[in-house]
Design an enzyme around this catalytic site. Sequence first.
Site, PDB file in Angstrom:
ATOM      1  N   GLY A   7       0.853  -1.195   0.000  1.00 43.79           N
ATOM      2  CA  GLY A   7       0.000   0.000   0.000  1.00 43.79           C
ATOM      3  C   GLY A   7       0.880   1.234   0.000  1.00 43.79           C
ATOM      4  N   GLY A  13       1.237   5.104   3.147  1.00 43.99           N
ATOM      5  CA  GLY A  13       2.358   4.317   2.629  1.00 43.99           C
ATOM      6  C   GLY A  13       3.548   5.165   2.224  1.00 43.99           C
ATOM      7  CB  THR A 118      -5.640  -2.047   6.101  1.00 42.38           C
ATOM      8  OG1 THR A 118      -4.466  -1.989   5.293  1.00 42.38           O
ATOM      9  CG2 THR A 118      -6.871  -1.836   5.243  1.00 42.38           C
ATOM     10  NE  ARG A 153      -4.937  10.642  15.879  1.00 42.33           N
ATOM     11  CZ  ARG A 153      -5.685   9.947  15.032  1.00 42.33           C
ATOM     12  NH1 ARG A 153      -6.310   8.845  15.443  1.00 42.33           N
ATOM     13  NH2 ARG A 153      -5.822  10.338  13.784  1.00 42.33           N
ATOM     14  CG  HIS A 177      -6.779   1.545  15.687  1.00 37.27           C
ATOM     15  ND1 HIS A 177      -6.148   2.611  16.299  1.00 37.27           N
ATOM     16  CD2 HIS A 177      -6.683   1.778  14.347  1.00 37.27           C
ATOM     17  CE1 HIS A 177      -5.693   3.443  15.357  1.00 37.27           C
ATOM     18  NE2 HIS A 177      -6.014   2.962  14.173  1.00 37.27           N
TER      19      HIS A 177
END
Length: 312
Positions: A7, A13, A118, A153, A177
């Site tokens: 990807g 990517g 992904t 984060r 997630h």
Amino acid sequence: MKVAVLGAAGGIGQALALLLKTQLPSGSELSLYDIAPVTPGVAVDLSHIPTDVKIKGFSGEDAKPALEGADVVLISAGVARKPGMDRSDLFNVNAGIVKNLIQQVATTCPKACIGIITNPVNTTVAIAAEVLKKAGVYDKNKLFGVTTLDIIRSNTFVAELKGKKPAELDVPVIGGHSGVTILPLLSQIPGVNFTDQEVADLTKRIQNAGTEVVEAKAGGGSATLSMGQAAARFGLSLVRALQGEQGVVECAYVEGDGEYARFFSQPLLLGKNGIEERKPIGTLSAYEQQALEGMLDTLKKDIALGEEFVNK
């Protein structure tokens, strides 16, 4: 050490490939694959950066040439979120992409450590596990859902709120997630105290941070650059551990003892064979305990969706 990015022509990517080209240990190999015809060109572009990391790019339907001899495979292939979508809306497209790529990993580099980026990660990791299991090559110490973005984060938002340096923080984040399954353990940050309101607000902001980026980009994409940084941090930690560095700890979404759900994000001690030890999540505050209990149904449904996709 060979790292393959699947990807590699996408937003995540390309950012990930750039960081790996500049930060992988000297003598490493970096292999880029994407269905998009631009991919060999991305590799040529990156090859001009003066680091001792060999790089090659591959495009088309067949990922196998990119995967040969890979020690670490990072998968960011798939479609991105648009405003109004949540990560689960991506399932219909991305499930098939992950299944196809993992089948190629299973036949080409079955002993590689695999990091799934992904989305929806809660589900795509379950898909990967079932595909590897069917191929007879599943090692639960070598399959990871990359949740590092939730950690970086958390570090950033806590640092902003409390006037700290982000590099000095490492907030453990457990669960899954997406949405309510993301649980930052704010009670476990040494020397930092929060009011109940701060905990509630911060937790919500961390859980919804992806949506914050999707909306801010106004239809132009999702979190690609911060995700690229997070994936690079995880990939580089994995490489260091595989090369024998001691004491490398990262949170990731993995198959554990099933105490909470079949797959669960928790702190992991990484080693030469992937996961060396799944570390306990420690003592939770009452708020965290309640949030943990409240997320498990959602998490288990996400996992079942992935299992059924492969086994239907």
